[in-house]
Design a protein around this motif. Structure first.
Motif, PDB file in Angstrom:
ATOM      1  N   UNK A   1       0.808  -0.988   0.105  1.00  0.00           N
ATOM      2  CA  UNK A   1       0.044  -0.080   0.065  1.00  0.00           C
ATOM      3  C   UNK A   1       0.906   1.225  -0.029  1.00  0.00           C
ATOM      4  N   UNK A   2       1.742   1.230   0.890  1.00  0.00           N
ATOM      5  CA  UNK A   2       2.895   2.456   0.964  1.00  0.00           C
ATOM      6  C   UNK A   2       3.929   2.003   1.835  1.00  0.00           C
ATOM      7  N   UNK A   3       5.090   2.620   1.643  1.00  0.00           N
ATOM      8  CA  UNK A   3       6.162   2.316   2.593  1.00  0.00           C
ATOM      9  C   UNK A   3       6.043   2.994   3.926  1.00  0.00           C
ATOM     10  N   UNK A   4       6.546   2.232   5.010  1.00  0.00           N
ATOM     11  CA  UNK A   4       6.731   2.849   6.346  1.00  0.00           C
ATOM     12  C   UNK A   4       7.818   3.540   6.678  1.00  0.00           C
ATOM     13  N   UNK A   5       8.095   4.655   6.430  1.00  0.00           N
ATOM     14  CA  UNK A   5       9.211   5.594   6.656  1.00  0.00           C
ATOM     15  C   UNK A   5       8.877   6.290   7.993  1.00  0.00           C
ATOM     16  N   UNK A   6      10.230   6.250   8.437  1.00  0.00           N
ATOM     17  CA  UNK A   6      10.380   6.530  10.174  1.00  0.00           C
ATOM     18  C   UNK A   6      11.378   7.475  10.483  1.00  0.00           C
ATOM     19  N   UNK A   7      11.017   8.548  11.153  1.00  0.00           N
ATOM     20  CA  UNK A   7      12.016   9.384  11.612  1.00  0.00           C
ATOM     21  C   UNK A   7      11.633   9.958  13.436  1.00  0.00           C
ATOM     22  N   UNK A   8      12.730  10.337  13.839  1.00  0.00           N
ATOM     23  CA  UNK A   8      12.445  10.680  15.216  1.00  0.00           C
ATOM     24  C   UNK A   8      11.477  12.002  15.346  1.00  0.00           C
ATOM     25  N   UNK A   9      10.610  11.930  16.031  1.00  0.00           N
ATOM     26  CA  UNK A   9       9.683  13.402  16.169  1.00  0.00           C
ATOM     27  C   UNK A   9       9.450  13.415  17.478  1.00  0.00           C
TER      28      UNK A   9
END
Length: 314
Positions: free
Chosen positions: A173-181
């Motif tokens: 469906x879509x990529x799971x892109x992660x960053x610190x937030x």
């Protein structure tokens, strides 16, 4: 100059438009193979279109890495323009769509999704679907169980990673892109300008993403680093709520926090590295795949995911 001549002159200045479609898919998915799967073509065909585009511009558009590809500086600039053009085109197409076509579809769609995905991504968009398809009844349930064990009590499911089994059809469906937030107020006393600055903050964790921080730190070249404190939560949406309230820094899935980023309730203090978790996957019960209501919901969700991807990668 006539309108037709102006159009002809403008077209001469445009790159191959089909190649731009391939370029956007590769940039969004971070992989030639994933783009080929989405576009229903071969890996070779994708590579050919990207080479065609790179030859037209005379610059490389992607940097090849062990785990996929990332846009070069030139590719990033082009992606922003392409996303903007596609978004404007999508808006124009939406205006021209005959509402009577969608309003004739009736039925029930049973959707089973991860609780965090349902709460943070799907429900905020449901009003758009209801406006398009007022006669389709969506029945939403949540569980983290593998859908092969949910029997036939769903038509469409959303999971993290593939869930292939007899009677199920999976697609990214879509990529799971992660960053610190974190909340902006969390940065007042302890600003973050480098990865090392995160050691001064409380790190937030959830039961389903136990390894996320370690994976991201490995990408950042700080595998041994630890936060000042650690808080653990049962669910991702509790972890994100804690970040919003200023309790610490969360390694968040960007598609799930679009509203919070847009309103400024959450910020990404670092531009990278962006870690890609298991892709969000749509699983369809093949026994219901040809139902008109199910097809309508599936098409709508794919379109919404594409818009979400463009927002997450800006």
């Amino acid at each position: 100059m006539s309108t037709l001549k102006r159009v002809a002159v403008a077209n001469e200045k445009l790159p191959p438009l089909n190649a731009l479609r391939y370029f956007e898919a590769v940039a969004r998915l971070g992989s030639f193979a994933a783009a080929a799967n989405e576009l229903h073509v071969t890996h070779w065909a994708v590579g050919k279109q990207i080479r065609l585009l790179e030859d037209w511009f005379g610059v490389p558009l992607f940097e090849r890495r062990a785990r996929g590809v990332v846009p070069t500086d030139e590719g990033t600039t082009l992606l922003g323009d392409v996303n903007g053009a596609f978004a404007r085109l999508g808006t124009s197409v939406g205006r021209l769509r005959r509402e009577s076509v969608t309003r004739r579809i009736r039925g029930v769609v049973r959707v089973n999704a991860l609780a965090s995905f349902a709460l943070c991504w799907l429900i905020p968009r449901m009003a758009d679907f209801q406006a398009l398809y007022p006669d389709i009844d969506v029945r939403l349930s949540t569980t983290s169980r593998r859908l092969r064990y949910v029997s036939d009590a769903f038509d469409i499911g959303v999971r993290s990673g593939l869930d292939d089994a007899a009677g199920l059809k999976s697609s990214i469906l879509m990529p799971d892109l992660r960053l610190p937030v974190c909340s902006p107020k969390a940065l007042i006393s302890h600003p973050v300008g480098t990865v090392a600055d995160l050691r001064n903050h409380t790190w937030l964790h959830s039961a389903s993403t136990r390894t996320a921080w370690s994976e991201w730190l490995r990408e950042a070249g700080e595998a041994a680093m630890q936060g000042a404190r650690h808080l653990h939560f049962d669910h991702v949406f509790l972890q994100l709520a804690a970040a919003t309230e200023g309790l610490g820094v969360s390694l968040a899935s960007l598609p799930l926090i679009e509203r919070e980023i847009a309103t400024g309730r959450l910020v990404c203090p670092l531009p990278g590295p962006v870690w890609r978790g298991p892709d969000y996957t749509m699983i369809v019960n093949v026994d219901r795949a040809d139902d008109e209501a199910v097809k309508a919901f599936r098409k709508w969700m794919v379109t919404a995911a594409r818009v979400s991807c463009r927002s997450s990668t800006k």
